[in-house]
Design a protein around this motif. Sequence first.
Motif, PDB file in Angstrom:
ATOM      1  N   ALA A  42      96.271  -7.315  47.543  1.00 14.87           N
ATOM      2  CA  ALA A  42      96.039  -8.262  46.457  1.00 14.87           C
ATOM      3  C   ALA A  42      96.313  -7.615  45.105  1.00 14.87           C
ATOM      4  CB  ALA A  42      94.590  -8.751  46.495  1.00 14.87           C
ATOM      5  N   ASN A  43      96.575  -8.463  44.110  1.00 12.40           N
ATOM      6  CA  ASN A  43      96.666  -8.011  42.729  1.00 12.40           C
ATOM      7  C   ASN A  43      95.414  -8.464  41.999  1.00 12.40           C
ATOM      8  OD1 ASN A  43      99.159  -6.886  42.988  1.00 12.40           O
ATOM      9  ND2 ASN A  43     100.238  -8.760  42.392  1.00 12.40           N
ATOM     10  N   VAL A  44      94.925  -7.626  41.112  1.00  8.51           N
ATOM     11  CA  VAL A  44      93.739  -8.016  40.364  1.00  8.51           C
ATOM     12  C   VAL A  44      94.088  -8.108  38.879  1.00  8.51           C
ATOM     13  CG1 VAL A  44      91.380  -7.431  39.795  1.00  8.51           C
ATOM     14  CG2 VAL A  44      92.262  -6.925  42.048  1.00  8.51           C
ATOM     15  N   PHE A  45      93.756  -9.230  38.276  1.00  6.55           N
ATOM     16  CA  PHE A  45      94.024  -9.445  36.855  1.00  6.55           C
ATOM     17  C   PHE A  45      92.711  -9.659  36.123  1.00  6.55           C
ATOM     18  CE2 PHE A  45      97.615 -11.000  39.215  1.00  6.55           C
ATOM     19  CZ  PHE A  45      98.706 -10.527  38.502  1.00  6.55           C
ATOM     20  N   LEU A  46      92.716  -9.270  34.864  1.00 12.76           N
ATOM     21  CA  LEU A  46      91.598  -9.646  34.011  1.00 12.76           C
ATOM     22  C   LEU A  46      91.885 -11.062  33.540  1.00 12.76           C
ATOM     23  CD1 LEU A  46      89.104  -8.714  32.411  1.00 12.76           C
ATOM     24  CD2 LEU A  46      90.622  -8.017  30.608  1.00 12.76           C
ATOM     25  N   ILE A  62      95.759 -13.022  45.986  1.00 16.20           N
ATOM     26  CA  ILE A  62      96.084 -12.464  47.294  1.00 16.20           C
ATOM     27  C   ILE A  62      97.582 -12.582  47.538  1.00 16.20           C
ATOM     28  CG2 ILE A  62      95.645 -12.710  49.751  1.00 16.20           C
ATOM     29  CD1 ILE A  62      92.821 -13.279  48.975  1.00 16.20           C
ATOM     30  N   LYS A  63      98.176 -11.506  47.987  1.00 16.63           N
ATOM     31  CA  LYS A  63      99.631 -11.513  48.174  1.00 16.63           C
ATOM     32  C   LYS A  63      99.999 -12.293  49.424  1.00 16.63           C
ATOM     33  CE  LYS A  63     100.967  -7.318  45.839  1.00 16.63           C
ATOM     34  NZ  LYS A  63     101.585  -6.009  45.961  1.00 16.63           N
ATOM     35  N   VAL A  64     101.188 -12.842  49.394  1.00 17.85           N
ATOM     36  CA  VAL A  64     101.689 -13.518  50.594  1.00 17.85           C
ATOM     37  C   VAL A  64     101.867 -12.452  51.651  1.00 17.85           C
ATOM     38  CG1 VAL A  64     103.566 -14.843  51.557  1.00 17.85           C
ATOM     39  CG2 VAL A  64     102.864 -15.242  49.220  1.00 17.85           C
ATOM     40  N   LEU A 347      88.608  -4.347  44.419  1.00 16.28           N
ATOM     41  CA  LEU A 347      88.886  -5.748  44.735  1.00 16.28           C
ATOM     42  C   LEU A 347      90.208  -5.903  45.455  1.00 16.28           C
ATOM     43  CD1 LEU A 347      87.646  -7.705  41.624  1.00 16.28           C
ATOM     44  CD2 LEU A 347      86.575  -7.506  43.843  1.00 16.28           C
ATOM     45  N   LYS A 348      91.162  -5.016  45.146  1.00 17.63           N
ATOM     46  CA  LYS A 348      92.490  -5.222  45.718  1.00 17.63           C
ATOM     47  C   LYS A 348      92.592  -4.609  47.118  1.00 17.63           C
ATOM     48  CE  LYS A 348      94.644  -1.071  43.959  1.00 17.63           C
ATOM     49  NZ  LYS A 348      95.061  -0.384  42.776  1.00 17.63           N
ATOM     50  N   ARG A 349      91.582  -3.839  47.484  1.00 18.72           N
ATOM     51  CA  ARG A 349      91.642  -3.143  48.758  1.00 18.72           C
ATOM     52  C   ARG A 349      91.517  -4.124  49.928  1.00 18.72           C
ATOM     53  NH1 ARG A 349      87.182  -1.183  49.308  1.00 18.72           N
ATOM     54  NH2 ARG A 349      87.185   0.078  47.432  1.00 18.72           N
ATOM     55  N   ARG A 350      92.127  -3.753  51.005  1.00 14.16           N
ATOM     56  CA  ARG A 350      92.001  -4.547  52.212  1.00 14.16           C
ATOM     57  C   ARG A 350      90.641  -4.237  52.831  1.00 14.16           C
ATOM     58  NH1 ARG A 350      95.909  -6.691  55.677  1.00 14.16           N
ATOM     59  NH2 ARG A 350      97.586  -5.800  54.451  1.00 14.16           N
ATOM     60  N   PRO A 351      89.961  -5.246  53.323  1.00 13.11           N
ATOM     61  CA  PRO A 351      88.623  -5.003  53.847  1.00 13.11           C
ATOM     62  C   PRO A 351      88.650  -4.100  55.083  1.00 13.11           C
ATOM     63  CG  PRO A 351      89.083  -7.343  53.669  1.00 13.11           C
ATOM     64  CD  PRO A 351      90.360  -6.640  53.428  1.00 13.11           C
ATOM     65  N   GLY A 352      87.623  -3.277  55.235  1.00  4.91           N
ATOM     66  CA  GLY A 352      87.421  -2.554  56.477  1.00  4.91           C
ATOM     67  C   GLY A 352      88.073  -1.186  56.554  1.00  4.91           C
ATOM     68  N   VAL A 353      88.679  -0.709  55.462  1.00  2.00           N
ATOM     69  CA  VAL A 353      89.259   0.623  55.513  1.00  2.00           C
ATOM     70  C   VAL A 353      88.527   1.528  54.533  1.00  2.00           C
ATOM     71  CG1 VAL A 353      91.533   0.017  56.338  1.00  2.00           C
ATOM     72  CG2 VAL A 353      91.041  -0.128  53.913  1.00  2.00           C
ATOM     73  N   VAL A 354      88.540   2.826  54.811  1.00  3.80           N
ATOM     74  CA  VAL A 354      87.724   3.745  54.031  1.00  3.80           C
ATOM     75  C   VAL A 354      88.264   3.902  52.620  1.00  3.80           C
ATOM     76  CG1 VAL A 354      86.778   6.059  53.891  1.00  3.80           C
ATOM     77  CG2 VAL A 354      87.095   4.980  56.099  1.00  3.80           C
ATOM     78  N   ASP A 355      89.498   4.349  52.534  1.00  3.36           N
ATOM     79  CA  ASP A 355      90.048   4.624  51.211  1.00  3.36           C
ATOM     80  C   ASP A 355      91.561   4.500  51.304  1.00  3.36           C
ATOM     81  OD1 ASP A 355      89.409   7.193  48.759  1.00  3.36           O
ATOM     82  OD2 ASP A 355      90.699   5.446  48.746  1.00  3.36           O
ATOM     83  N   GLU A 356      92.093   3.610  50.485  1.00  7.96           N
ATOM     84  CA  GLU A 356      93.513   3.319  50.610  1.00  7.96           C
ATOM     85  C   GLU A 356      94.370   4.549  50.308  1.00  7.96           C
ATOM     86  OE1 GLU A 356      95.526   0.239  48.160  1.00  7.96           O
ATOM     87  OE2 GLU A 356      95.159  -0.857  50.018  1.00  7.96           O
ATOM     88  N   ASP A 357      93.962   5.308  49.295  1.00  8.86           N
ATOM     89  CA  ASP A 357      94.791   6.433  48.896  1.00  8.86           C
ATOM     90  C   ASP A 357      94.821   7.506  49.980  1.00  8.86           C
ATOM     91  OD1 ASP A 357      95.068   5.135  46.533  1.00  8.86           O
ATOM     92  OD2 ASP A 357      93.236   6.021  45.712  1.00  8.86           O
TER      93      ASP A 357
END
Lengths: 372, 391
Positions: A42-46, A62-64, A347-357
């Motif tokens: 996902a992208n997060v905007f203010l 949320i991205k396609v 907010l942009k992270r996919r649920p259920g994973v520890v750390d995207e980086d």
Amino acid sequence: MSTTPEIIKLLPPPPLDPLELMNEEEKRKWIKGKKLGEGTYANVFLGHSRSDPAVKVAIKKIKVNKEFTDGMPPDAVREVKALQELNHPNIIRLYSVFASKDQNLSLVLEFLPRGDLETLMFDQNVTYNAADIKAWTAMMLRGVWFCHENFVLHRDIKPNNLLIGADGELKLADFGLARSFADPHQLMSPNVITRWYRPPELFFGARHYSGAVDVWSVGMVFAQLANRRAWITGGNDTEMVTLLHRELGAITDDVWPGVSTLPHYVGPGPNPEKPRDLQFYIHNFRPLGTEGCHLLMQTLMLDPKTRVTAKQALQHKYWFADPRPTPTELLPHVPDKRAVEKMAADLKRRPGVVDEDRGSKVARKLDFGAAR
Amino acid sequence: MPPKSLPARSGPTTAAAAVTETTPNGPSSTNSDEMCPVCKTLRYLNKDMLFLISPECYHPMCTVCVDRLFETGPAQCPYAGCLKTLRRKQFREAFFGDLSIEREVDIRRRVAAVFNKRESDFETLRDYNDYLEMVECLIFDLTSGDEVARQKAEGKLMDWERQHKEEIEAIKRARGDEKELRRVRMQQEKDEERRRREMMAKEDAEERRQKSNVMSELIDAVANSGNAGDAEREVKIILKKRGRHNDASAGAGSGAPGAGATNLSIRGLKKATTPMERLKARERKGPYSPFQGLRLAPSRYPQLEDKGVYHHIDLERFMSYEEYKVPGYDPAEFYKRAMFEAFGGLGLVIGEDEDAGTGGRGGRGEREEGEGTVKSETPSSGLVPVKMEVE
């Protein structure tokens, strides 16, 4: 939605599609600002409200998704389904949902400018005390309790899903794995909750569980708050089970009747640890005090039937013992700029994973196909 | 007798005839732009002399004469034998040097305004050509026909104009629209062109800027690497500057109290308080409330946790299985939800209850309670066990 009748009243007769019109109406209420973060999911905007620019929001677009071309990604559906029912100070507010031109779903969420519990714990410049821990844990439990009272299982409680609002209020976010309580005949997926915060019954492949899974996660976060580091940090599921046996005492039929009948049960190995008592917790989690350690023990009971519920946890005498929880506005927080970045990242992270980086090069272990 | 130099002859009474006759054979044509035929002023004396004509008779005269003769109102043309009454307003500069051409163009314009058909309006090319011939004959009669022919042609033109007024107007309007459209399109094209030019200019500038940036960076890099002494000196200079700046700001700071002593004051500002002070002001009352005063227990139907008796055959069967019992599937949760869903929304009148839309939890009787109430619900022991019996 309470706005529905007004919108229908406003509608000019036929040729316009009422649903599209409602969507446009909803979209017009929010103004998208600068991008705070971009992720794979996902992208997060203010953003802010058109009618009142002081109302700041985070717009999560949320991205396609290539995996789910014939519909919306299930994470997004889960999030919307759960959040639109929940309105509580300790749960992130979902103000609105609308679709944009390219069929993307945008969630208008509460703007929480003070980052999350994880940054707070790992920030060397932030110091906090027992009263602060008590305040945060209470807020976390209130959020979970409210979810459970409304028959929603969060299933992904962890420090970076606990965001902090401008007033210092802790808020439960990321309902991408949430679902409502299952009826007895329904199966639930055991592949939920980020590994370090996952309770033993899920490691053992349980398909019928209760709100106790969230309570375990709360206990783990509570323990992490006390020592400023995650307690049981297995690199994979097998290692996690081994560590659970070692850290929390052997998980056997003695402490948890019938546990060996669970589908993926693995025994404790040659030299089983003895069950942990209150002394063990007091020794390891000194900042929590005796009462706190008692509550921690209650939330980390291996047998889910003996684990406290969120409501019972909130009735624990820990909350009334000294020190009194810090008022929310006095809680320590990290500098605002970093905090906003962190919120966007969460907010942009996919649920259920520890750390995207950290895990970006590793294939995802969690299988959401089975999660229903 | 009229002066010899006057182009007009005594014979023709109409201006048209006069001009056609005079211009070609004008012995004074060489003089015509050198000397005003009316007042005989020479260009030598008045450099800015300008000749004007009136479309009534096309007799040229200088601006001074026009002003002099027609200042008081309409008057007869000063040319001998020309009986036209002219007005000052009608006078204009001639576009063509040859006034017969000027006249013909004017006539053509007038005729074309009346006979304004186009080829597309005709069935065949032949018809169109016939039409053109007819119009051309008319124009010839008007420009170079004799008195009778001219009168007849004029009459024809008038009749045609009267009879086909609406048609003519319609065509004119259509032409006008077309013209407007064309104008707009031209304008758009022009704008587009301008935008393109600007964009290109911008791109060029950007490119140049980047190039120069790279150059300056390169130069900097070379300078920095080349001479450490220079860099040191530079740092020193910067430090010196900064030091002076600090001094200056310090001076301003020390001067501030004096400035603050002015009796300028703003009323109505909020008192500055730290959160701690605000908190103290609020004063802590009562014990901590973990639920923050929120009670979600149902008030309109019995809580199963209290009664603990409900018979559900299916659930009993399920709960006898290991895979339900062991991982802690909670029948209390199921009962609670079943009850909520059975009673949810009952006793709720939409329109009366404003929260109905947002809360969506009608049957439960959600309400805020004072902190004192929460205190009473606090158990002395750590836990309240769930009582759940199934008969």
